[in-house]
Design a protein around this motif. Structure first.
Motif, PDB file in Angstrom:
ATOM      1  N   ASN A 157      30.405  49.169  38.591  1.00  0.00           N
ATOM      2  CA  ASN A 157      30.530  48.013  39.481  1.00  0.00           C
ATOM      3  C   ASN A 157      29.150  47.429  39.758  1.00  0.00           C
ATOM      4  N   TRP A 190      27.106  43.838  42.164  1.00  0.00           N
ATOM      5  CA  TRP A 190      27.229  42.766  43.148  1.00  0.00           C
ATOM      6  C   TRP A 190      26.848  41.434  42.509  1.00  0.00           C
ATOM      7  N   LEU A 191      27.535  40.403  42.942  1.00  0.00           N
ATOM      8  CA  LEU A 191      27.267  39.050  42.473  1.00  0.00           C
ATOM      9  C   LEU A 191      26.957  38.166  43.669  1.00  0.00           C
ATOM     10  N   VAL A 223      29.737  39.014  46.277  1.00  0.00           N
ATOM     11  CA  VAL A 223      31.029  39.475  45.758  1.00  0.00           C
ATOM     12  C   VAL A 223      30.810  40.786  45.011  1.00  0.00           C
ATOM     13  N   ARG A 224      31.637  41.771  45.303  1.00  0.00           N
ATOM     14  CA  ARG A 224      31.529  43.050  44.603  1.00  0.00           C
ATOM     15  C   ARG A 224      32.470  43.036  43.404  1.00  0.00           C
ATOM     16  N   LEU A 225      31.912  43.277  42.226  1.00  0.00           N
ATOM     17  CA  LEU A 225      32.713  43.377  41.016  1.00  0.00           C
ATOM     18  C   LEU A 225      32.946  44.841  40.699  1.00  0.00           C
ATOM     19  N   ASP A 236      37.345  44.005  37.134  1.00  0.00           N
ATOM     20  CA  ASP A 236      37.278  42.685  37.772  1.00  0.00           C
ATOM     21  C   ASP A 236      36.647  41.668  36.821  1.00  0.00           C
ATOM     22  N   THR A 291      34.984  37.563  37.090  1.00  0.00           N
ATOM     23  CA  THR A 291      34.644  36.419  37.925  1.00  0.00           C
ATOM     24  C   THR A 291      34.206  35.270  37.035  1.00  0.00           C
ATOM     25  N   HIS A 308      22.906  32.343  39.845  1.00  0.00           N
ATOM     26  CA  HIS A 308      23.448  33.520  40.530  1.00  0.00           C
ATOM     27  C   HIS A 308      22.646  34.764  40.173  1.00  0.00           C
ATOM     28  N   TYR A 365      33.300  29.832  42.859  1.00  0.00           N
ATOM     29  CA  TYR A 365      33.563  30.952  41.960  1.00  0.00           C
ATOM     30  C   TYR A 365      35.024  31.372  42.103  1.00  0.00           C
ATOM     31  N   HIS A 391      37.278  34.900  41.633  1.00  0.00           N
ATOM     32  CA  HIS A 391      37.171  36.351  41.456  1.00  0.00           C
ATOM     33  C   HIS A 391      38.563  36.921  41.287  1.00  0.00           C
ATOM     34  N   ALA A 412      40.352  40.207  41.005  1.00  0.00           N
ATOM     35  CA  ALA A 412      40.115  41.625  41.234  1.00  0.00           C
ATOM     36  C   ALA A 412      41.107  42.481  40.451  1.00  0.00           C
TER      37      ALA A 412
END
Length: 321
Positions: free
Chosen positions: A49, A51-52, A61-63, A67, A69, A77, A140, A142, A144
């Protein structure tokens, strides 16, 4: 099978998927990706995982694994292993990693067990593309845990794409491009499923009744469209259709017809040598004068001026050689 409205729009916008790299990042790591217009960038977490942080968006946003995005407007970004991590400029990352332009991009520290694998790329649209679907997309999207979207197919597709990139088999580029375009469409569908009518124009395009009407407009732009004939195509009363269309599409039905006609006219002006009157008739104008007026209202230049401006560099180059 006849084209639906969304397929017709994406064809007209000349959607093209492209994957930059299959990346392998070990903590500590962070990458700062610059803004790039006319593209929708995407990242999918194949493993681990990260972060974005999208420029202009307050919360990161946590990927998580699985996930995906999409950043529709190509905003700058930062991707990082930490919520507030700083990013090394992408160009420097490419130099320091020794990335050759194909295969896997490896960057970061030594913590193998916490490594994050991302599939990164973008969706490109025709330069100067004219459609409200692009303007109304959020900063964006996302999605999930893609395992929840139509079973496991999306994650399986993206893993297949990743393997094609790494193995570099013949025809891999074509396979990867087509599959990533399918992914873009699926993410748009999922965005509407989650956002409902808040998705605006996209919700209107995917609405069964409005979509049926839009498909007919796209298929036959030269028809003498009225609100009444469009409502008949949608199977709705004139009043309900006009209100529903305007609320979701952000413009009146007749304005949309003009909007679509101008998009097609611009494309033909730049891609063909057809006379202006022929282009005008193809998009529903019986005279060149009325076509010129509508075109100038949309683009602030006449059709002739746009065509001359687009071809002038080529002509000058030919004269100088």
């Amino acid at each position: 099978m006849s084209d639906d409205a969304l397929s017709q729009i994406l064809k007209a916008l000349r959607l093209k998927g492209s994957v930059y790299f299959h990346s392998f990042f070990k903590p500590p790591w962070g990458i700062s990706v610059p803004a790039l217009g006319n593209v929708a960038r995407f990242h999918m977490a194949i493993r681990g995982n990260c972060w974005l942080r999208v420029d202009g968006v307050d919360e990161p946003v946590r990927l998580a694994q699985g996930d995906i995005t999409i950043i529709p407007h190509g905003a700058a970004h930062v991707l990082s292993d930490r919520r507030d991590g700083e990013g090394t400029e992408l160009e420097e990352v490419l130099v320091r990693s020794g990335f050759s332009g194909s295969g896997e991009l490896a960057f970061g520290g030594d913590a193998d067990e916490e490594a994050c694998k991302l599939l990164c790329g973008h969706f490109e649209f025709d330069e100067g593309a004219l459609h409200s679907i692009l303007a109304t997309l959020p900063s964006y999207m996302h999605l999930a845990d893609t395992k929840t979207v139509n079973g496991y197919w999306l994650e399986a597709v993206m893993r297949f794409v990743a393997s094609e990139i790494v193995e570099e088999k013949p025809g891999a580029d074509a396979i990867v491009d087509r599959l990533t375009e399918i992914v873009f469409i699926q993410v748009l569908r999922s965005f509407v499923d989650n956002a409902g009518e808040a998705a605006g124009c996209l919700a209107g395009i995917l609405n069964p009744r409005l979509g049926r009407c839009l498909s007919q407009i796209h298929r036959d732009p030269s028809r003498s469209w009225t609100v009444e004939t469009m409502a008949q195509e949608a199977g709705m009363s004139r009043t309900v259709f006009a209100e529903r269309f305007t609320a979701l599409m952000g413009m009146t039905p007749l304005n949309y017809v003009t909007h679509w006609r101008m998009h097609l006219a611009r494309r033909d002006l730049l891609d063909t040598a057809h006379p202006l009157i022929r282009i005008a008739e193809q998009v529903g104008y019986s005279s060149e004068a009325s076509f010129n007026r509508a075109f100038k209202r949309q683009f602030n230049v006449t059709p002739g001026e746009m065509r001359r401006s687009a071809h002038r560099p080529t002509e000058e180059h030919a004269l100088n050689n």
